[in-house]
Design a protein around this motif. Structure first.
Motif, PDB file in Angstrom:
ATOM      1  N   UNK A   1      16.360   3.592 -11.108  1.00  0.00           N
ATOM      2  CA  UNK A   1      15.513   4.668 -10.616  1.00  0.00           C
ATOM      3  C   UNK A   1      15.003   4.466  -9.211  1.00  0.00           C
ATOM      4  N   UNK A   2      15.149   3.276  -8.649  1.00  0.00           N
ATOM      5  CA  UNK A   2      14.678   3.031  -7.290  1.00  0.00           C
ATOM      6  C   UNK A   2      15.216   4.092  -6.337  1.00  0.00           C
ATOM      7  N   UNK A   3      14.343   4.604  -5.486  1.00  0.00           N
ATOM      8  CA  UNK A   3      14.691   5.593  -4.466  1.00  0.00           C
ATOM      9  C   UNK A   3      15.222   6.897  -5.074  1.00  0.00           C
TER      10      UNK A   3
ATOM     11  N   UNK B   1       6.181   9.499  -4.102  1.00  0.00           N
ATOM     12  CA  UNK B   1       6.490   8.256  -3.393  1.00  0.00           C
ATOM     13  C   UNK B   1       7.976   8.053  -3.184  1.00  0.00           C
ATOM     14  N   UNK B   2       8.452   6.850  -3.532  1.00  0.00           N
ATOM     15  CA  UNK B   2       9.842   6.496  -3.256  1.00  0.00           C
ATOM     16  C   UNK B   2      10.841   7.245  -4.118  1.00  0.00           C
ATOM     17  N   UNK B   3      10.390   7.917  -5.165  1.00  0.00           N
ATOM     18  CA  UNK B   3      11.313   8.628  -6.053  1.00  0.00           C
ATOM     19  C   UNK B   3      11.835   9.927  -5.456  1.00  0.00           C
ATOM     20  N   UNK B   4      11.229  10.403  -4.379  1.00  0.00           N
ATOM     21  CA  UNK B   4      11.668  11.659  -3.755  1.00  0.00           C
ATOM     22  C   UNK B   4      12.917  11.405  -2.920  1.00  0.00           C
ATOM     23  N   UNK B   5      14.075  11.672  -3.518  1.00  0.00           N
ATOM     24  CA  UNK B   5      15.341  11.389  -2.849  1.00  0.00           C
ATOM     25  C   UNK B   5      15.563  12.240  -1.606  1.00  0.00           C
ATOM     26  N   UNK B   6      14.941  13.427  -1.557  1.00  0.00           N
ATOM     27  CA  UNK B   6      15.160  14.340  -0.426  1.00  0.00           C
ATOM     28  C   UNK B   6      14.733  13.736   0.909  1.00  0.00           C
TER      29      UNK B   6
ATOM     30  N   UNK C   1       0.850  -1.183   0.000  1.00  0.00           N
ATOM     31  CA  UNK C   1       0.000   0.000   0.000  1.00  0.00           C
ATOM     32  C   UNK C   1       0.885   1.232   0.000  1.00  0.00           C
ATOM     33  N   UNK C   2       0.499   2.236  -0.759  1.00  0.00           N
ATOM     34  CA  UNK C   2       1.295   3.452  -0.821  1.00  0.00           C
ATOM     35  C   UNK C   2       1.131   4.203   0.493  1.00  0.00           C
ATOM     36  N   UNK C   3       2.274   4.347   1.173  1.00  0.00           N
ATOM     37  CA  UNK C   3       2.287   5.050   2.459  1.00  0.00           C
ATOM     38  C   UNK C   3       3.007   6.369   2.261  1.00  0.00           C
TER      39      UNK C   3
ATOM     40  N   UNK D   1       8.965   1.054   5.797  1.00  0.00           N
ATOM     41  CA  UNK D   1       8.262   0.612   4.603  1.00  0.00           C
ATOM     42  C   UNK D   1       8.153   1.792   3.650  1.00  0.00           C
ATOM     43  N   UNK D   2       8.740   1.644   2.492  1.00  0.00           N
ATOM     44  CA  UNK D   2       8.807   2.719   1.510  1.00  0.00           C
ATOM     45  C   UNK D   2       7.813   2.441   0.389  1.00  0.00           C
ATOM     46  N   UNK D   3       7.044   3.438  -0.040  1.00  0.00           N
ATOM     47  CA  UNK D   3       6.079   3.229  -1.123  1.00  0.00           C
ATOM     48  C   UNK D   3       6.704   2.554  -2.337  1.00  0.00           C
ATOM     49  N   UNK D   4       6.083   1.480  -2.777  1.00  0.00           N
ATOM     50  CA  UNK D   4       6.496   0.718  -3.963  1.00  0.00           C
ATOM     51  C   UNK D   4       7.789  -0.060  -3.789  1.00  0.00           C
TER      52      UNK D   4
END
Length: 542
Positions: free
Chosen positions: A86-88, A128-133, A9-11, A57-60
């Motif tokens: 592209x992960x994370x 989601x998980x793509x936001x590296x910040x 689930x997207x958290x 738990x990280x989205x996706x």
């Protein structure tokens, strides 16, 4: 490409400075922290639980060591490793702006924009998980919250401790202050601004500049030193340390109070060095580095380290979220950079033991940029190598190391005119790591040549230990080329058809690399969505 993908689930990540629900972390304070933290057993478990703040738990992406994600960002921005996936958000963190070939051809990265533009485009909860910040921000504020909770528990009049209660209390207090000071150090060294929560579960919108965060880190670390001065090494101390240092981080070797204090001094030296550009360092600051390093980690000291459980189950690496597992051939999430390999001097045994050539070089992986290529594969530690593992071996410093401490002092000495004394420390580090290299002290090197020996050694000796980006930033390498940044003669694997004259195959070629990276990252929007800034005039975004 999604590697080791677990759909969940997207958290959303919310309120990193205060919200335990961020990244769906389990709350160690539930159900009744007031009851569990009035006993020694409860304090031990809660202190050990600070490490659990590294996981979320990280989205996706599922359960992830977000502390390790932060370490990886530092390695790839410091160009000691690279990650084409592209992960994370890795591939965008790692997107070099431009590469200029010897024939003058300028290759801009496939996205056509700089790192700032790319990363800010993902700075939202919706990304989601793509936001590296978000990762380094979140993990360090989780650690601060846990440390604050522990400090409050130690002031609870209902707390009952047997034996030398005061000594035990000071040991737990030092642990909380150490982690709190470390976490503020990382926030202040990576973000434009932050907040300073002093009570568990309570935050504020009073954002302050990163220099104020670093000042808070220094204050907390000094309090840690004062506390450690009141700690007596004893059987009770050993018992506590074996309980609060995880077994997979090697709790059999005990960090004594004296060793612990030396780690604090080394961290204070790092904070000063990492956050001051070379062009801005004063003679007084170099002397401060020397003074701190003189009190810092010694060759025989035991330090706090990050390891893995042999089973890959009973630890926080989750099987591969560790620098040596991530870069290993089993997982191969990261790869060694050609720009790192070129730092080795001929006949360095660390290169000979540490790396072997791939049968086929990797070139412009997935078409995502010329920097994503290498000829070199790290050898597993279990096979006699140094920097990778396929079965969960190896430990890296959680904070500073003896080598880092000595090289901080070496740089300070060389840059203040004590060239021979600095080169002797470079030689000492090379000897400590069994490099087999001939000594450079006493060979008549001038300042420029001595600094180049130092620079190469610092890159090699501290591989994957969290210093590469700090160094690239303070040395000016990550600045735009128009401001004097970038790296000349950087080895890149270039498709032969791009060269003049065209060649067959892929050719290691000295190029000019313009990184054009941000010095300090934006406060994540994930935080600002839930923690509205007060009346602040400092920038929160680049």
């Amino acid at each position: 490409m999604k590697r080791h993908l677990i759909y969940i689930l997207i958290i959303i990540i919310a309120g990193g400075a205060c919200r335990k629900s961020s990244l769906e972390l389990n709350d160690p304070n539930k159900p009744t922290p007031e009851l569990s933290l009035i006993t020694e057993a409860g304090l031990k478990n809660f202190s050990l639980g600070i490490l659990q703040k590294m996981m979320a738990n990280v989205p996706d992406e599922g359960n992830t060591n977000i502390f390790h994600i932060a370490l990886t960002n530092h390695s790839i921005m410091g160009d000691e490793a690279y990650c084409p996936y592209g992960n994370y958000g890795f591939r965008w963190v790692d997107q070099v702006f431009r590469i200029t070939l010897p024939n003058g051809t300028v290759i801009t990265n496939p996205n056509g924009v700089d790192q700032k533009t790319q990363l800010q485009g993902f700075d939202s909860r919706g990304a989601g998980e793509l936001n590296a910040f978000q990762y380094e921000w979140a993990v360090n504020y989780y650690i601060i919250a846990q440390a604050n909770q522990l400090l409050e528990a130690l002031d609870n009049p209902e707390l009952v401790l047997s034996g030398d209660a005061e000594n035990k209390k000071n040991t737990f207090k030092a642990w909380a202050l150490w982690w709190k000071g470390y976490a503020f150090s990382r926030i202040g060294s990576m973000y434009l601004a932050g907040v300073i929560p002093t009570k568990a579960g309570v935050t504020n919108g009073e954002f302050v500049d990163h220099t104020a965060i670093l000042a808070e880190a220094d204050k907390v670390l000094n309090e840690c030193l004062t506390t450690l001065n009141a700690v007596t090494e004893s059987a009770e101390y050993t018992n506590i340390m074996q309980a609060i240092v995880a077994s997979f981080n090697d709790n059999k070797k005990i960090v004594t109070p004296a060793m612990w204090k030396r780690q604090v001094y080394s961290l204070q030296a790092r904070n000063l060095m990492a956050n001051t550009k070379i062009t801005e360092m004063t003679a007084a600051q170099w002397q401060q580095i020397i003074t701190l390093a003189n009190q810092g980690i010694q060759a025989t000291d035991v330090i706090f380290r990050f390891g893995m459980d042999p089973s890959g189950a009973n630890d926080v690496s989750l099987g591969f979220f560790h620098p040596y597992a991530f870069i290993g051939e089993v997982n191969q999430f990261t790869f060694v950079s050609e720009r790192f390999i070129q730092e080795f001097k001929p006949n360095d045994t660390r290169l000979q033991k540490g790396f072997v050539p791939f049968s086929v070089p990797k070139v412009n992986e997935r078409g995502r940029g010329l920097q994503f290529g290498t000829r070199w594969n790290p050898v597993f530690i279990e096979d006699g190598g140094l920097y990778a593992t396929g079965d969960n071996r190896g430990l890296v410093p959680l904070v500073c190391s003896y080598e880092e401490n000595q090289l901080m002092k070496a740089e300070a000495l060389i840059r203040t005119g004590s060239i021979e004394a600095g080169l002797q420390l470079v030689d000492a580090v090379r000897d400590f790591q069994n490099s087999g290299l001939a000594h450079v002290a006493g060979t008549g090197l001038n300042a420029d040549a001595a600094l180049e020996e130092f620079r190469r050694e610092r890159r090699v000796a501290l591989f994957l230990w969290g210093t590469a980006f700090y160094d690239a930033r303070r040395w000016g390498v990550t600045k735009p080329a128009s401001q004097g940044g970038g790296r000349a003669n950087a080895i890149v694997i270039i498709p032969g058809n791009l060269l003049t004259p065209p060649q067959t195959g892929s050719i290691p070629t000295p190029c000019f690399m313009e990184y054009n990276y941000m010095d300090y990252w934006d406060v994540p929007q994930n935080e600002l969505d839930f923690n509205t800034p007060g009346n602040v005039s400092i920038p929160l975004k680049n």
